[in-house]
Design an enzyme around this catalytic site. Structure first.
Site, PDB file in Angstrom:
ATOM      1  N   GLU A 146      96.013 -37.219  91.469  1.00 35.92           N
ATOM      2  CA  GLU A 146      96.206 -36.757  89.636  1.00 35.92           C
ATOM      3  C   GLU A 146      94.579 -35.381  89.226  1.00 35.92           C
ATOM      4  OE1 GLU A 146      97.035 -40.575  88.171  1.00 35.92           O
ATOM      5  OE2 GLU A 146      94.317 -40.255  88.125  1.00 35.92           O
TER       6      GLU A 146
ATOM      7  N   SER B 180     101.206 -37.214  84.099  1.00 30.71           N
ATOM      8  CA  SER B 180     102.182 -36.258  82.914  1.00 30.71           C
ATOM      9  C   SER B 180     103.095 -36.817  83.219  1.00 30.71           C
ATOM     10  CB  SER B 180     101.895 -35.182  82.135  1.00 30.71           C
ATOM     11  OG  SER B 180     101.036 -35.208  81.562  1.00 30.71           O
TER      12      SER B 180
ATOM     13  N   ASN C  86      99.751 -47.503  85.089  1.00 31.98           N
ATOM     14  CA  ASN C  86      98.129 -47.191  84.612  1.00 31.98           C
ATOM     15  C   ASN C  86      98.025 -47.883  83.310  1.00 31.98           C
ATOM     16  OD1 ASN C  86      95.195 -47.026  84.363  1.00 31.98           O
ATOM     17  ND2 ASN C  86      94.929 -45.559  85.015  1.00 31.98           N
TER      18      ASN C  86
ATOM     19  N   GLY D 246      97.737 -36.874  80.950  1.00 25.66           N
ATOM     20  CA  GLY D 246      97.021 -37.367  79.222  1.00 25.66           C
ATOM     21  C   GLY D 246      98.141 -35.654  78.622  1.00 25.66           C
TER      22      GLY D 246
ATOM     23  N   GLY E 194     100.948 -42.548  80.625  1.00 22.19           N
ATOM     24  CA  GLY E 194     101.654 -43.112  79.326  1.00 22.19           C
ATOM     25  C   GLY E 194     103.507 -43.478  79.121  1.00 22.19           C
TER      26      GLY E 194
ATOM     27  N   GLU F 109      89.266 -41.140  84.678  1.00 20.38           N
ATOM     28  CA  GLU F 109      88.081 -41.184  83.517  1.00 20.38           C
ATOM     29  C   GLU F 109      87.306 -41.767  83.784  1.00 20.38           C
ATOM     30  OE1 GLU F 109      91.632 -42.934  81.928  1.00 20.38           O
ATOM     31  OE2 GLU F 109      92.655 -40.584  81.511  1.00 20.38           O
TER      32      GLU F 109
ATOM     33  N   LYS G 254      95.427 -48.122  80.946  1.00 22.02           N
ATOM     34  CA  LYS G 254      94.086 -48.066  80.352  1.00 22.02           C
ATOM     35  C   LYS G 254      93.706 -48.885  80.014  1.00 22.02           C
ATOM     36  CE  LYS G 254      95.589 -43.323  81.824  1.00 22.02           C
ATOM     37  NZ  LYS G 254      95.524 -41.677  82.474  1.00 22.02           N
TER      38      LYS G 254
ATOM     39  N   HIS H 183      89.003 -43.795  89.402  1.00 20.15           N
ATOM     40  CA  HIS H 183      89.577 -42.917  88.674  1.00 20.15           C
ATOM     41  C   HIS H 183      89.289 -41.902  87.747  1.00 20.15           C
ATOM     42  CE1 HIS H 183      92.560 -41.197  85.196  1.00 20.15           C
ATOM     43  NE2 HIS H 183      93.536 -42.249  85.506  1.00 20.15           N
TER      44      HIS H 183
END
Ligand code: 13P
Length: 260
Positions: free
Chosen positions: A171, A217, A13, A177, A239, A101, A15, A99
């Site tokens: 998640e 992570s 992902n 993150g 990431g 976010e 982002k 998600h």
């Protein structure tokens, strides 16, 4: 082992990262690194604008280029949004829904997540539905209840025959993150809970066919331990999906986990 009934999926992902030029450069590098037969399903969800660039640059590989979100309506006055049909028409198969976010910054709710899941399925897309608790909720001891609510809301409009076309991603928000990963045991406990909820709502055959991913992570150091767990069928990776070498290493872990 029950894992043979479902796919191992390694999904990136991105982002809001990478321009089209950066996407093309990433893809060129990934083509060189990625095993020809990865042994697991490989998905890379990128910003909508970069989907065609990524598809073109990854043509002939096993990488499924996916989307990070979509609107629930078929079409209409929703400035800036992208519909399921638009994604489907350009050959997208996977789309991330709900998600944390999106829930946090764009007011997505369990109700809108449910509508999006139905819209995605109707357009022949595979939704990757994200669920997960905040640190505060974990500390309050309501993780399992919250997850049940999120999951059952997301599946409220999903018929039994469509369940295996849905992927779930657990998640925990506190692990996204932050560099802080859930331990393999913590993640397994929740993923097993998710599968038990699906078993109860549908049945055991349906539940054992659903791929449940962990996200938060995940990296080359912790992936093998997480994927060795009986109810964790892959990863949704932020990431570490931005670097071709790291993403490739995670795909290799996924491929190994799938054959075990
Ligand atoms: P990180 O891997 O950067 O923690 O992000 C996880 C995530 O949100 C994937 O959807």
């Amino acid at each position: 082992m029950n894992k043979k009934y479902r796919k191992t999926i390694i999904a990136g992902n991105w982002k809001m990262n990478k321009t089209a030029s950066e996407t093309a450069a990433f893809a060129a590098e990934l083509r060189e690194l990625l095993p020809r037969r990865p042994g697991c399903e490989v998905v890379l969800c990128v910003p909508a604008l970069n989907i065609p660039t990524a598809q073109k640059a990854l043509k002939g590989t096993r990488v499924n280029v996916g989307a990070e979100t979509m609107h629930e309506a078929a079409s209409g006055a929703y400035t800036g949004e992208v519909s399921a049909a638009m994604l489907s028409d350009v050959g997208v198969k996977y789309v991330i829904i709900g998600h944390s976010e999106r829930r946090q910054y764009y007011n997505e709710t369990d109700a809108s997540v449910s509508r999006k899941v139905c819209a995605a399925l109707a357009a022949d897309l595979t939704p990757i539905v994200c669920v997960g608790e905040s640190l505060e909720q974990r500390k309050m001891g309501v993780t399992m209840e919250l997850l049940a609510y999120q999951l059952l809301s997301a599946f409220s409009g999903v018929a039994e025959e469509d369940v295996r076309r849905v992927v779930v991603a657990y998640e925990p928000i506190w692990a996204i993150g932050t560099g802080e990963t859930a331990t393999a045991e913590q993640a397994q406990e929740v993923c097993a809970h998710i599968r038990a909820l699906l078993r109860k709502k549908y049945n055991a055959t349906v539940a054992r066919g659903v791929s449940i991913l962990y996200g938060g992570s995940m990296n080359t150091a912790n992936a093998a331990g997480l994927l060795a767990m009986p109810d964790i069928d892959g990863g949704l990776i932020g990431g570490a999906s931005l670097k071709p070498a790291d993403f490739t290493a995670l795909v290799e872990v996924g491929g190994k986990a799938d054959t075990e």
